[in-house]
Design an enzyme around this catalytic site. Structure first.
Site, mmCIF file in Angstrom:
data_model
loop_
_atom_site.group_PDB
_atom_site.id
_atom_site.type_symbol
_atom_site.label_atom_id
_atom_site.label_comp_id
_atom_site.label_asym_id
_atom_site.label_seq_id
_atom_site.Cartn_x
_atom_site.Cartn_y
_atom_site.Cartn_z
ATOM 1 N N ASP A 35 0.873 -1.190 0.000
ATOM 2 C CA ASP A 35 0.000 0.000 0.000
ATOM 3 C C ASP A 35 0.900 1.227 0.000
ATOM 4 O O ASP A 35 2.115 1.104 0.205
ATOM 5 C CB ASP A 35 -0.905 -0.006 1.256
ATOM 6 N N TYR A 149 -15.025 6.893 -11.442
ATOM 7 C CA TYR A 149 -14.766 5.680 -10.654
ATOM 8 C C TYR A 149 -15.440 4.437 -11.250
ATOM 9 O O TYR A 149 -14.818 3.378 -11.392
ATOM 10 C CB TYR A 149 -15.260 5.947 -9.228
ATOM 11 N N LYS A 153 -13.878 1.013 -13.235
ATOM 12 C CA LYS A 153 -14.100 -0.342 -12.691
ATOM 13 C C LYS A 153 -14.549 -1.284 -13.808
ATOM 14 O O LYS A 153 -14.096 -2.426 -13.895
ATOM 15 C CB LYS A 153 -15.157 -0.306 -11.579
ATOM 16 N N LYS A 192 -17.713 6.331 4.105
ATOM 17 C CA LYS A 192 -18.986 5.993 3.454
ATOM 18 C C LYS A 192 -20.133 6.262 4.420
ATOM 19 O O LYS A 192 -19.905 6.514 5.608
ATOM 20 C CB LYS A 192 -19.001 4.508 3.086
HETATM 21 P P1 NAD Z 1 -9.632 1.882 1.088
HETATM 22 O O1 NAD Z 1 -9.532 3.260 0.520
HETATM 23 O O2 NAD Z 1 -9.725 1.738 2.551
HETATM 24 O O3 NAD Z 1 -8.441 0.966 0.570
HETATM 25 C C1 NAD Z 1 -7.794 1.162 -0.663
HETATM 26 C C2 NAD Z 1 -6.313 1.215 -0.389
HETATM 27 O O4 NAD Z 1 -5.626 1.384 -1.644
HETATM 28 C C3 NAD Z 1 -5.903 2.397 0.506
HETATM 29 O O5 NAD Z 1 -5.258 1.950 1.670
HETATM 30 C C4 NAD Z 1 -4.981 3.211 -0.369
HETATM 31 O O6 NAD Z 1 -3.911 3.825 0.328
HETATM 32 C C5 NAD Z 1 -4.491 2.159 -1.357
HETATM 33 N N1 NAD Z 1 -3.960 2.804 -2.560
HETATM 34 C C6 NAD Z 1 -4.484 3.856 -3.241
HETATM 35 N N2 NAD Z 1 -3.665 4.209 -4.230
HETATM 36 C C7 NAD Z 1 -2.602 3.372 -4.182
HETATM 37 C C8 NAD Z 1 -1.413 3.253 -4.941
HETATM 38 N N3 NAD Z 1 -1.150 4.087 -5.956
HETATM 39 N N4 NAD Z 1 -0.532 2.274 -4.616
HETATM 40 C C9 NAD Z 1 -0.768 1.446 -3.579
HETATM 41 N N5 NAD Z 1 -1.882 1.508 -2.816
HETATM 42 C C10 NAD Z 1 -2.777 2.465 -3.115
HETATM 43 O O7 NAD Z 1 -10.900 1.217 0.367
HETATM 44 P P2 NAD Z 1 -11.608 -0.191 0.646
HETATM 45 O O8 NAD Z 1 -12.985 0.115 1.083
HETATM 46 O O9 NAD Z 1 -10.749 -1.057 1.482
HETATM 47 O O10 NAD Z 1 -11.701 -0.747 -0.839
HETATM 48 C C11 NAD Z 1 -10.889 -1.804 -1.329
HETATM 49 C C12 NAD Z 1 -11.308 -2.125 -2.760
HETATM 50 O O11 NAD Z 1 -12.718 -2.431 -2.811
HETATM 51 C C13 NAD Z 1 -11.128 -0.965 -3.739
HETATM 52 O O12 NAD Z 1 -10.780 -1.469 -5.003
HETATM 53 C C14 NAD Z 1 -12.506 -0.342 -3.814
HETATM 54 O O13 NAD Z 1 -12.707 0.366 -5.010
HETATM 55 C C15 NAD Z 1 -13.380 -1.588 -3.726
HETATM 56 N N6 NAD Z 1 -14.752 -1.285 -3.260
HETATM 57 C C16 NAD Z 1 -14.993 -0.998 -1.954
HETATM 58 C C17 NAD Z 1 -16.304 -0.755 -1.540
HETATM 59 C C18 NAD Z 1 -16.637 -0.469 -0.111
HETATM 60 O O14 NAD Z 1 -17.827 -0.378 0.203
HETATM 61 N N7 NAD Z 1 -15.680 -0.309 0.789
HETATM 62 C C19 NAD Z 1 -17.353 -0.779 -2.468
HETATM 63 C C20 NAD Z 1 -17.057 -1.057 -3.789
HETATM 64 C C21 NAD Z 1 -15.756 -1.342 -4.174
#
Ligand code: NAD
Length: 331
Positions: A35, A149, A153, A192
């Protein structure tokens, strides 16, 4: 130990990635987490945690080196306020991460690759009223995804499909529907709706007014984090490679969500609606027929139970921060 499977979790400093590392560690795997930041609220359980920017191809190659499987969760993302404000940056950052990660995985002969997609891929016109029909996987086309976004996806889902067709790398795409739980961001603009509502109610006194984005009649379904990581793991053990929903199919309004959290908190809360704030699509729910068929399983934790645990955790964080400020331990 020599036969222990090695798994890369990207986005391991984030909400779902951190929980996933814990879950996979509990199943006995060796984990590398990557990360741009460390997990915010707890130390990582990963055996090897690397701070790297996955928009850079060289970092993706290094991350995948020596791994058997990849769970790709790294993304620039946040709540509705965030994803509606930064279309270009989000699309660019995530497209770079996803294209470079897929290619790095292919070059490293990764056996299985999971991509985390979103309900934001679904067409806006199928979500234009609160009582919409649950969204089936095939509804994503003809496409009219969430600007920025959501379009990225969809693109990355297709990239996974093409890498499987052209190179034989087993790819999986999971579309999350509002995952929530403890150890997730609850303030600062990336949170969220469940976390934001829990924070506002935890900070409120009895009979206080809290601000709701929109008129509160918009609908969503919410899935607790332990079900999310269990579902991801189960999908990776399956032979299903098309995009699939992962969420709960119990749809509620934001007003009902607020009432539920207020009841958990034991507070009487008044709602003040701000119609100028982004509220996203009018209605959204997950159709779980495919999930049930493929996994013979679906999320189990009730919304009341999940919110109870989440509220308690956010309340504790806020109380601790207040005490730290009062005693001068925090800026
Ligand atoms: P989050 O933001 O907590 O986690 C995403 C992580 O990616 C973060 O820790 C961020 O620092 C890291 N990141 C961003 N850019 C980066 C880079 N250039 N290099 C390395 N790391 C990087 O979000 P989450 O809720 O844990 O989501 C995880 C995945 O699930 C994502 O792909 C998100 O789009 C998808 N998602 C989540 C939800 C939800 O409800 N939480 C819903 C739909 C999709």
């Amino acid at each position: 130990m020599t036969n222990q499977k090695k798994i890369l979790v990207t986005g391991a400093g984030g909400f779902i990635g951190h929980h996933l590392c814990k879950h996979l560690k509990g199943r006995g795997y060796w984990i590398r987490g990557v990360d741009i930041k460390y997990p915010e609220f707890e130390s990582t359980m990963a055996d090897d945690f690397r701070l790297m920017d996955l928009r850079e191809f060289s970092h993706c190659l290094e991350s995948c080196s020596g791994m058997d499987e990849v769970y790709q969760l790294a993304a620039d993302m946040g709540g509705i306020g965030y994803i509606t404000s930064y279309h270009a940056a989000i699309l660019r950052n995530n497209a770079l991460i996803n294209l470079h990660m897929l290619e790095a995985a292919r070059k490293n002969n990764i056996k299985k690759y999971l991509y985390t997609s979103s309900a934001c891929v679904y067409p806006q016109h199928l979500q234009d009223k609160p009582d919409i029909a649950p969204l089936k996987e095939e509804d994503a086309y003809p496409a009219d995804a969430e600007p920025g976004y959501g379009w990225e996806k969809l693109f990355a889902e297709l990239a996974c499909q093409y890498y499987m067709e052209d190179f034989g790398m087993k790819t999986y795409s999971v579309r999350f529907h509002n995952i929530f739980g403890p150890l997730g961001t609850y303030d600062g603009g990336k949170e969220k709706s469940p976390a934001a509502v829990c924070r506002k109610i935890a900070l409120a006194e009895q009979k206080d007014e809290i601000e709701i984005w929109g008129d509160g009649k918009q609908t969503r379904s919410y899935c607790y984090i332990s079900d999310c990581v269990e579902g991801i793991f189960r999908l990776m053990q399956s032979d299903y490679h098309m995009p699939i929903n992962l969420g709960q199919d119990r749809m509620i309004t934001i007003n009902e969500l607020v009432d539920m959290v207020a009841k958990i908190a034991g507070k009487k809360i008044r709602k003040k609606y701000d119609l100028s704030k982004p509220q996203g699509v009018r209605g959204r729910n997950s159709d779980n027929n495919m999930l049930r068929k493929v996994l013979n399983w679906e999320p189990l934790v009730s919304l009341e139970e999940g919110l109870g645990i989440t509220y308690k955790w956010i309340h504790e964080q806020i109380t601790r921060n207040k005490k730290a400020v009062v005693s001068g331990k925090s800026g």
